[in-house]
Each structure stands twice: as C-alpha cells, then as structure tokens.
Design an enzyme around this catalytic site. Structure first.
Site, PDB file in Angstrom:
ATOM      1  N   GLY A   1     -21.252  38.056  38.848  1.00 52.52           N
ATOM      2  CA  GLY A   1     -20.845  37.438  37.585  1.00 52.52           C
ATOM      3  C   GLY A   1     -21.707  36.261  37.156  1.00 52.52           C
TER       4      GLY A   1
ATOM      5  CE  LYS B   1     -25.626  30.764  28.039  1.00 54.56           C
ATOM      6  NZ  LYS B   1     -24.892  30.954  29.274  1.00 54.56           N
TER       7      LYS B   1
ATOM      8  CB  VAL C   1     -15.675  31.165  30.393  1.00 57.56           C
ATOM      9  CG1 VAL C   1     -15.550  29.723  29.923  1.00 57.56           C
ATOM     10  CG2 VAL C   1     -16.881  31.330  31.304  1.00 57.56           C
TER      11      VAL C   1
ATOM     12  CD  GLU D   1     -25.930  34.362  29.827  1.00 53.81           C
ATOM     13  OE1 GLU D   1     -25.422  34.443  28.706  1.00 53.81           O
ATOM     14  OE2 GLU D   1     -25.479  33.605  30.701  1.00 53.81           O
TER      15      GLU D   1
ATOM     16  CB  VAL E   1     -26.578  22.462  29.111  1.00 55.87           C
ATOM     17  CG1 VAL E   1     -27.736  22.041  30.015  1.00 55.87           C
ATOM     18  CG2 VAL E   1     -27.094  22.801  27.719  1.00 55.87           C
TER      19      VAL E   1
ATOM     20  CB  ILE F   1     -24.121  19.871  36.062  1.00 55.19           C
ATOM     21  CG1 ILE F   1     -24.362  20.631  37.366  1.00 55.19           C
ATOM     22  CG2 ILE F   1     -24.759  18.488  36.121  1.00 55.19           C
ATOM     23  CD1 ILE F   1     -25.846  20.911  37.634  1.00 55.19           C
TER      24      ILE F   1
ATOM     25  N   GLY G   1     -20.336  30.710  36.167  1.00 54.08           N
ATOM     26  CA  GLY G   1     -19.064  31.169  36.736  1.00 54.08           C
ATOM     27  C   GLY G   1     -17.874  30.569  36.015  1.00 54.08           C
TER      28      GLY G   1
ATOM     29  CE  LYS H   1     -27.659  27.933  30.791  1.00 51.10           C
ATOM     30  NZ  LYS H   1     -27.660  28.594  32.094  1.00 51.10           N
TER      31      LYS H   1
HETATM   32  N1  HSE Z   1     -26.393  33.463  33.150  1.00 50.66           N
HETATM   33  C1  HSE Z   1     -26.292  32.060  33.261  1.00 50.66           C
HETATM   34  C2  HSE Z   1     -26.939  31.637  34.580  1.00 50.66           C
HETATM   35  C3  HSE Z   1     -24.860  31.635  33.211  1.00 50.66           C
HETATM   36  O1  HSE Z   1     -27.265  32.509  35.379  1.00 50.66           O
HETATM   37  O2  HSE Z   1     -27.146  30.458  34.797  1.00 50.66           O
HETATM   38  C4  HSE Z   1     -24.653  30.231  32.819  1.00 50.66           C
HETATM   39  O3  HSE Z   1     -25.226  29.921  31.597  1.00 50.66           O
END
Ligand code: HSE
Length: 425
Positions: free
Chosen positions: A188, A106, A14, A191, A133, A137, A300, A206
């Site tokens: 990817g 988050k 990121v 977490e 979150v 989006i 991602g 979230k």
């Molecule tokens: N590990 C999180 C997911 C990444 O799978 O949504 C985004 O917060």
C-alpha cells in the site's frame, strides 16, 4: 462549545482512517481545540463496502462535489486523489462556497496550488495540505511555522516511500526492481499509478510544494528536473556500495533556484543513506537555525490521516496561515528551467570492449568536456571480452556531463551506460 462539522470525500485507506480518528477521539480533540469536531457526511465510490466502521449515521453523497454545498459543513476533506477531475472540482466548489478544505492531494496542489490559494483567500477560507508532503512528518509546518524566522538555503530529502523501499530492499536482498515494486504495491505504499512513484513524479509534486513555501515562489511542477529510479540496476547498487555509497532518490530545491528530483549516491555513513524502507526524511538548511532534519513514515493510512486530522484541528482551533506561508500575491512566478551550471561530482558506469586504448579514448572524451576521473574501478566480465568501467568523476556542471555522455554513447567500444548520478561527498 464551538461546532465544527466535517465532510470527507474518499473513503480509501486514508479517508477511512481519518473518519475513524474523528469518530473515536471527539472528546480529546475538543479538549485540544475548543471545538466539537463532528464528522457529518461522506462520499465514496461504493456505499456498501465494508470499511470496518459504521457509516449509517453519516449523510451520504453519491457525488462528492455535492459536499461543497451542504449548509452545515465547515470543513471538506478531499482524499480522493487525482490532480484534476472530481478532486479539483470539489476543492474549487468548496472554497468558492467559503468552506475550508483539507487535502492530501500533492498532485493537485503542485499543479493548481496557486489558483486554489487565491480562491481560498478570496473566499476567506483555509486551504490545508500538510498530509500531501512526507505523510506523517509535519514537513510543511516545520518549514512554514517552525522555521518562519529563517532564511532557507535548501530543502531536500527522501520524499517517496515506494522508491526508498525499492532501493533499500534491492540493496539489502539483491532482488530485482519489478519484484520489489510489486511488493511495495501490495503493502500500500505506491500510488494508484506506480509510474508516479518510480518515475519521480510523486516526489516532484512534493518538492514543488516545499520549494514554494521555502522560497516564496509559485508552485511550478513544470520547472523541476525529474529523473526516476527505473534505470537503477542491482549492478549499480552494488558498485556504489563498493565505492562506499548508497543510492537514494533525492528531491532538492535551493535558494539559487535549482530544483529537481534524481537518484543520487550518498556516503554510506550519512543520515539520508541510512534511511531504509518507506521512511521519508526532510532536511532544512536555514539561517540562523542551521540544519534541521525530520524523519518518519511518509506513506500509509495512519501517518497520512495523522496529518489530515492535524489540519482539521488547526482550522477548528482558529489557527490560520497562508497555505504557502504568505499571501498568493507575494509568491514570485518562476520562469525558465533549473540551471545546469551547478557543480557536482558524478557516478558513471560504462560497459566497454576490453581492448587496448579504450580507457585512454574514454578519458580523452571526458577531457574534451572538461571532466576527469576521481576514482575508477575496472571489472572484467565473465565473457572475457567486455569490462565495466565504474567511475566517480570530479565536480563538473551537468551541462558538461550531458555533453560527455552524448559523446561517449557514440563510441563503438562503449555498450551499455548507467544512468549518470550525482554523488554527494
Ligand atoms: N506513493 C507515495 C510514496 C505515498 O510512496 O511515498 C505518499 O505520498
């Protein structure tokens, strides 16, 4: 033109994507914001790592917290992760120094959001966390800015891409949970610690943030009821399909104070049931707008960096909002746990010894707990001795459901029991 200097802490996928967006789009972002947004400094674990772009012109800090005290930095971007440790130390130091902070973290916001929001207010700094979150989006901007005129009744949705990828891939391919989880990690989505994904913790982080903005309450992760997807078997996915449902991990918070994350059965034709792969979706039920839904990539590099840079551009443009939609003093504290009185229909599978009177005994227990069967499938197992009783139960409180499950578990004829899951009609 106004100058706006940025530092990034963390050059993982990121952070690196955020850096490249800032380096490659300076003139277009200047046209949109009226500010010259310039990446000046970075900090990461390894200076020498090849990230596909040149960092030699940027100031390097070995210790990310040093970014907080650099004189010519206006915005510190925290994309290291971790609810405490260096991420929290940097965020506190930067806000205390009057620097704006943009973070994708988050866990940190769900656990320390109140303290950080106060710190930002006290130091006339902005704290922005849109990317925390639902990735790409603009889930928080929809709620906080777009729906500012509304009373929110509920906010709900698919908030973890990894779980949605696992559930929808298991359903489409019949593959096992661990196999699909490894694939989600390789892609990817997951977490660093995938237990955060599969145990519902990431989705709950979230949800705590959405709940705070939606209902003017202090973010309180500890107040949420959380169930992950580890106990979902391919058998339950296929029984749910036979009954006309799909299983999805849903986070939902309501104006009545109920808030939690759990796998649910959704009717096959419903909008959320048709969301597959790592996609996230958020539904807002509000008055007077009615229902709004937003769907898109929730994880991602690209989607997350898109939201990080949008926050940087808000600050550069002078757009300033309270992080949780109102001053910290106007966020009510939350006490006690989510109520268990809310009514729902439930899915339950019991493996039972296939002998006379078993179904009657099961219904007696349900009856004693004020619960009853709406739909029942009985499947004989190949061994000829056992059967699966797959039930959709009529609406009842979660308290009654827990009582019934506790009693059913003690019956000698009941073996394996599925995770009981709420069913949306
Ligand atoms: N590990 C999180 C997911 C990444 O799978 O949504 C985004 O917060």
């Amino acid at each position: 033109m106004k100058q706006c200097n940025v530092a990034i802490a963390g050059l993982g996928v990121v952070g690196a994507q955020t850096a490249q967006l800032l380096l490659n789009n300076q003139s277009s972002y200047a046209t949109k914001t009226g500010a010259n947004i310039t990446l000046k400094a970075v900090s990461a674990r390894s200076k020498g790592k090849d990230r596909g772009f040149d960092i030699s012109s940027l100031h390097w800090c070995d210790n990310p917290v040093d970014l907080a005290t650099m004189d010519d930095i206006d915005i510190v971007v925290e994309v290291m992760g971790g609810s405490d440790g260096p991420a929290l130390a940097l965020t506190k130091a930067a806000l205390s120094a009057g620097k704006h902070v943009v973070t994708a973290n988050k866990a940190m916001i769900a656990l320390h959001g109140m303290e950080l929001a106060k710190l930002a207010e006290d130091n006339n700094a902005q704290l922005c966390f849109e990317s925390s979150v639902a990735g790409g989006i603009p889930a928080l901007k929809i709620l906080r800015e777009g729906l500012a005129a509304n009373d929110i009744q509920a906010v709900s949705g698919i908030l973890n891409g990894t779980c949605n990828y696992i559930l929808s891939t298991m359903e489409q391919t019949g593959r096992a949970f661990n196999d699909v989880l490894s694939e989600a990690q390789a892609l990817g989505y997951a977490e660093a610690d995938p237990t955060f994904d599969v145990d519902g913790i990431d989705a709950a982080h979230k949800l705590a943030i959405l709940q705070s903005i939606a209902f003017a309450v202090q973010p309180n992760f500890d107040n949420l009821s959380i169930t992950g997807i580890r106990a979902i078997t391919d058998m339950d996915i296929s029984y749910a399909a036979e009954l006309g449902y799909r299983i999805r991990l849903i986070g939902r918070a309501t104006a009545a104070g109920d808030a939690g994350v759990a796998p649910m059965l959704l009717p096959m034709g419903s909008a959320l049931a048709s969301v597959t792969g790592p996609t996230n979706a958020v539904n807002y039920e509000a008055t007077p707008v009615q229902t709004i839904s937003a769907m898109g990539p929730g994880a991602g590099a690209g989607p997350t960096a898109s939201a990080v840079v949008a926050d940087i551009m808000d600050i550069a443009s002078g757009r300033n909002t309270y992080p949780f939609g109102r001053a910290a003093k106007d966020l009510a504290s939350q006490s006690g746990n989510t109520s268990t009185a809310a009514q729902s229909s439930y899915y339950l599978r019991l493996r039972v010894t296939d002998e006379k009177g078993v179904l009657a005994d099961v219904t007696d227990v349900l009856n004693a707990c004020d619960m009853s069967i709406e739909t029942l499938i009985q499947k004989q197992l190949e061994d000829g001795k056992d059967a699966d009783l797959v039930m959709i139960l009529h609406e009842a409180s979660s308290e009654n459901l827990v009582n019934a499950c506790d009693k059913l578990k003690t019956m000698s004829v009941v073996g394996d029991m599925s995770l009981p899951m709420a069913v949306q009609k």
